[in-house]
Design an enzyme around this catalytic site. Structure first.
Site, short mmCIF file in Angstrom:
data_model
loop_
_atom_site.label_atom_id
_atom_site.label_comp_id
_atom_site.label_asym_id
_atom_site.label_seq_id
_atom_site.Cartn_x
_atom_site.Cartn_y
_atom_site.Cartn_z
N ARG A 129 0.83 -1.21 0.00
CA ARG A 129 0.00 0.00 0.00
C ARG A 129 0.87 1.26 0.00
NH1 ARG A 129 -0.67 4.73 2.70
NH2 ARG A 129 -0.24 3.63 4.67
N ASP A 130 1.58 1.48 1.07
CA ASP A 130 2.35 2.71 1.22
C ASP A 130 3.52 2.78 0.24
OD1 ASP A 130 3.23 5.09 2.19
OD2 ASP A 130 3.50 4.45 4.24
N HIS B 193 4.44 3.82 12.90
CA HIS B 193 4.64 3.79 11.45
C HIS B 193 5.73 4.83 11.16
CE1 HIS B 193 3.13 3.51 7.19
NE2 HIS B 193 3.75 4.69 7.14
N HIS C 72 8.95 6.65 9.03
CA HIS C 72 9.62 6.95 7.78
C HIS C 72 11.07 7.32 8.07
CE1 HIS C 72 6.20 7.41 4.71
NE2 HIS C 72 5.71 6.81 5.78
N CYS D 80 4.62 9.74 1.54
CA CYS D 80 3.27 10.33 1.49
C CYS D 80 3.18 11.37 0.38
CB CYS D 80 2.94 10.97 2.83
SG CYS D 80 1.34 11.82 2.86
N ASN E 86 9.36 4.47 3.85
CA ASN E 86 9.24 3.87 5.17
C ASN E 86 10.58 3.27 5.58
OD1 ASN E 86 6.07 3.67 5.60
ND2 ASN E 86 6.50 3.16 3.48
#
Length: 310
Positions: free
Chosen positions: A12-13, A204, A206, A237, A246
């Site tokens: 996803r990310d 979460h 980064h 993002c 990430n």
């Protein structure tokens, strides 16, 4: 030492940050390789409007095609009730709500203020209560906003109280732009865990400024045992300027395992998957393990020093 659980978020990310569209079958192949690594939870996709994130327009098809071994939980990000309905139909185990800690980031990300966005969560939570899907919350830019800077602890407490009123007690704290440091991680996590001892918080992280693993260790030291990461360090993002990927899963797993903290993830398989992604997307993948390898990979020692000059 307590074990940790790592949720793989590259599908996803990571994928959503790539400018090149990945064909569905290729995407499924990558995800199946990640599933074979032994993760207990994978964030597979996001049920957002196709125009918002074209890369994830095949969310339902991907979930239909990937392997679903026993014990694996599949998670998806949702922005609204329509996204939730699609997630329920696709039989995901968990959905995560999208929320920004600051109004500036929220307007840029969701076209509304933080608490306007939270008002829209109530019908989602009510609908999910009538389904098998579990709802988790999130707080993006939790450790620093690119538009407003520091996020006051009082703001986090106010947001978390609103989550509590809705019955959402599983919250992901996201360092969306990599503005966190170990001291800040401990300050925010300690404040929230003291105020909401019955909540389950995760991180979460980064790696925008190279602080992600130090921040993960800081989180672990104050009781966090659930972390998100992305194979090959993919991610970023689209609504946060200069937000790099990430923390790489191979870096996180290797670091914790070297410290004697079990992850339950097969590091060698993660590295193989990371190398495959690095070959496919060399400009978007990055991790220390891909560069240097594992600490256990020893080299043949030279027999003698080669002198240069007199």
């Amino acid at each position: 030492m307590a074990n940790v659980t790592i949720t793989e978020v590259c599908p996803r990310d990571g994928f959503q940050s790539l400018p090149e569209t990945i064909p569905t079958d290729e995407k499924v192949s990558y995800i199946n390789r990640m599933i074979d690594c032994g993760f207990k939870q994978i964030e597979v996709t996001s049920f957002v409007h196709p125009k918002a994130v074209p890369q994830l327009k095949d969310a339902s098809e991907v979930l239909e095609k990937i392997n679903r071994p026993s014990g694996l939980k599949l998670r998806a990000l949702i922005p609204n009730l329509k996204g939730l309905e699609r997630a329920i139909e696709a039989k995901v185990n968990k959905v995560k709500l999208m929320l920004s800690a600051t109004d500036s980031h929220s307007r840029h990300n969701a076209n509304r203020t933080t608490f306007e966005a939270m008002n829209g969560f109530e019908p989602l939570v009510q609908r999910a209560a009538d389904s098998p899907v579990h709802v988790g919350g999130s707080i993006s830019v939790a450790f620093g906003c690119p538009y407003e800077g520091e996020v006051p602890i009082e703001r986090h407490i106010e947001i978390t109280k609103r989550y509590e009123q809705m019955g959402v007690t599983n919250i992901s704290l996201a360092d969306t732009t990599g503005m966190a440091n170990p001291v800040k991680i401990k300050r925010v996590v300690n404040a929230l865990r003291e105020e909401f001892p019955h909540f389950h918080f995760s991180l979460h992280l980064h790696n925008t400024r190279g602080m992600a693993f130090a921040n993960a260790v800081a989180g672990y030291e104050v009781g966090i045992t659930d972390f998100d990461s992305a194979v090959a360090g993919l991610g970023g993002c689209p609504y946060a300027p200069n937000a790099s990927g990430n923390i790489a899963t191979e870096d996180l797993v290797h670091g914790f395992e070297e410290m004697g903290i079990e992850t339950g993830v097969d590091l060698d398989r993660v590295i193989d998957a990371a190398k495959s992604l690095q070959h496919r997307f060399p400009e978007h993948s990055d991790s220390f393990i891909l560069k240097a390898g594992k600490c256990s990979e020893l080299h043949i020692a030279p027999k003698e020093q080669v002198k240069i000059g007199d």
